[in-house]
Design a protein around this motif. Structure first.
Motif, short mmCIF file in Angstrom:
data_model
loop_
_atom_site.label_atom_id
_atom_site.label_comp_id
_atom_site.label_asym_id
_atom_site.label_seq_id
_atom_site.Cartn_x
_atom_site.Cartn_y
_atom_site.Cartn_z
N ASP A 12 11.18 24.83 25.59
CA ASP A 12 11.35 24.54 24.06
C ASP A 12 12.92 25.13 23.78
O ASP A 12 13.19 26.30 23.81
N ARG A 13 13.64 24.40 23.30
CA ARG A 13 15.17 24.77 22.83
C ARG A 13 15.04 25.44 21.59
O ARG A 13 16.13 26.18 21.33
N ASP A 14 14.14 25.39 20.98
CA ASP A 14 14.06 26.38 19.66
C ASP A 14 13.35 27.74 20.15
O ASP A 14 13.13 28.39 19.13
N ARG A 15 13.01 27.91 21.15
CA ARG A 15 12.41 29.21 21.58
C ARG A 15 13.19 30.08 22.66
O ARG A 15 12.40 30.90 23.36
N THR A 16 14.48 29.89 22.75
CA THR A 16 15.30 30.58 23.69
C THR A 16 15.10 32.03 23.67
O THR A 16 15.48 32.98 24.64
N LEU A 74 22.30 26.68 25.15
CA LEU A 74 22.87 27.85 25.97
C LEU A 74 23.55 28.71 25.04
O LEU A 74 23.78 29.86 25.31
N LYS A 75 24.03 28.21 23.65
CA LYS A 75 24.52 29.06 22.76
C LYS A 75 23.46 29.96 21.79
O LYS A 75 23.86 30.88 21.13
N GLY A 76 22.20 29.82 22.26
CA GLY A 76 21.13 30.34 21.39
C GLY A 76 20.84 31.89 21.54
O GLY A 76 21.46 32.26 22.71
N GLU A 77 20.09 32.30 20.98
CA GLU A 77 19.71 33.83 21.52
C GLU A 77 18.70 33.84 22.55
O GLU A 77 17.75 33.14 22.63
N PHE A 78 18.64 34.55 23.62
CA PHE A 78 17.97 34.72 24.66
C PHE A 78 17.49 36.26 24.35
O PHE A 78 18.38 37.15 24.12
N LYS A 79 16.46 36.40 25.33
CA LYS A 79 15.70 37.90 25.37
C LYS A 79 16.76 38.70 26.41
O LYS A 79 16.82 39.72 25.96
#
Length: 282
Positions: A12-16, A74-79
């Motif tokens: 899910d690209r919106d749940r990175t 890949l630019k999104g926020e990750f845990k």
């Protein structure tokens, strides 16, 4: 180099923000793995070469720009974001001899530092050791502009923790990355030796593995040897190395339980180094 780009249907690209991104930069190319931390399951794997360039001449800004253009998530926020450099420019020193200001002096005892590389270090309190490593300055700067909170380390970190089933006896991890060999030796759960070598044949792999093991352990009869990795040197290696060691396995033995989506299952041993980063850094 094998080109891989696998994304599981559950991605899910919106749940990175619930995902963990593990990245590896090697002499041969670039790879990443994505783990869904809710399900403790790896759901994406990517691998590509430097497309004819050596690591010292790659335009990292252009490379990362094209990568993120093709994969905006890949630019999104990750845990968590872990970046490991699977490069031969490293050394291990005891805590008592380490000072950050002396990193360059210590590393230059064993390796010449390439132009355009900067130094980093990872402390291992449980082992009272520090890994000092050199990595491309441009890549680090470009990646920090995307994820400033990334953990930068050396891929050796993937091999520091041994599987619980092997803690009571000598355990030799032999990992292949194309023509590059990493050997890590533990005994009773303690790290005894680690080194990397450039090899041109399976004979080279067997020679270096045998030499390191027998220079540290008097009797290798009870030693457990495990092969991981990928590359041309792996062809015929299990049969050849079994002539010198009694117990050989060729599988991914993770320090902690971890799961894989169906399409990633077959790559567990080939990309053990990359997958185990997230398991080790928990």
């Amino acid at each position: 180099m094998q080109e891989i780009d696998i994304i599981d249907e559950t991605f899910d690209r919106d749940r990175t923000s619930t995902y963990e991104l593990s990245i590896q930069v090697s002499l041969n190319g670039f790879s990443y793995a994505v783990k869904d931390t809710i399900r403790n399951t790896f759901i994406a794997l990517f691998n590509t070469g430097w497309q004819g360039f050596s690591i010292g001449s790659v335009d990292f800004r252009n490379f990362i720009g094209k990568l993120t253009e093709a994969k905006p998530w890949l630019k999104g926020e990750f845990k968590k974001v872990i970046v490991a450099f699977n490069l031969p420019y490293f050394t291990i020193v005891p805590n008592e001899f380490f000072e950050p200001s002396k990193s360059k002096l210590l590393l230059e005892q064993v390796h010449s530092i390439p132009d355009g590389f900067e130094l980093g270090f990872t402390e291992l309190p449980s082992l009272s050791l520090v890994i000092i490593f050199a990595a491309p300055h441009e890549f680090i700067n470009e990646w920090k502009s995307l994820h400033g909170g990334s953990l930068f380390t050396h891929s050796l970190l993937s091999f520091i923790q041994v599987p619980y089933s092997y803690t009571a006896k000598p355990f030799l991890q032999v990992d292949i990355d194309q023509q590059h060999l990493a050997i890590i030796l533990h005994n009773n759960g303690q790290l005894l030796a680690a080194n990397s070598y450039l090899c041109k044949s399976t004979t080279d792999v067997v020679y270096y593995t045998n030499a390191l093991a027998r220079s540290v352990i008097d009797n290798t009869d009870n030693l457990q040897l495990n092969l991981t990795g990928d590359g041309e040197l792996m062809a015929g290696l299990p049969e050849e190395i079994s002539k010198y060691f009694n117990s050989i396995t060729h599988q991914a033995n993770f320090h902690k339980p971890v799961f894989f989506s169906y399409r990633l299952l077959r790559y567990r041993a080939e990309y053990f180094r990359l997958f185990n980063l997230g398991v080790t850094c928990e």
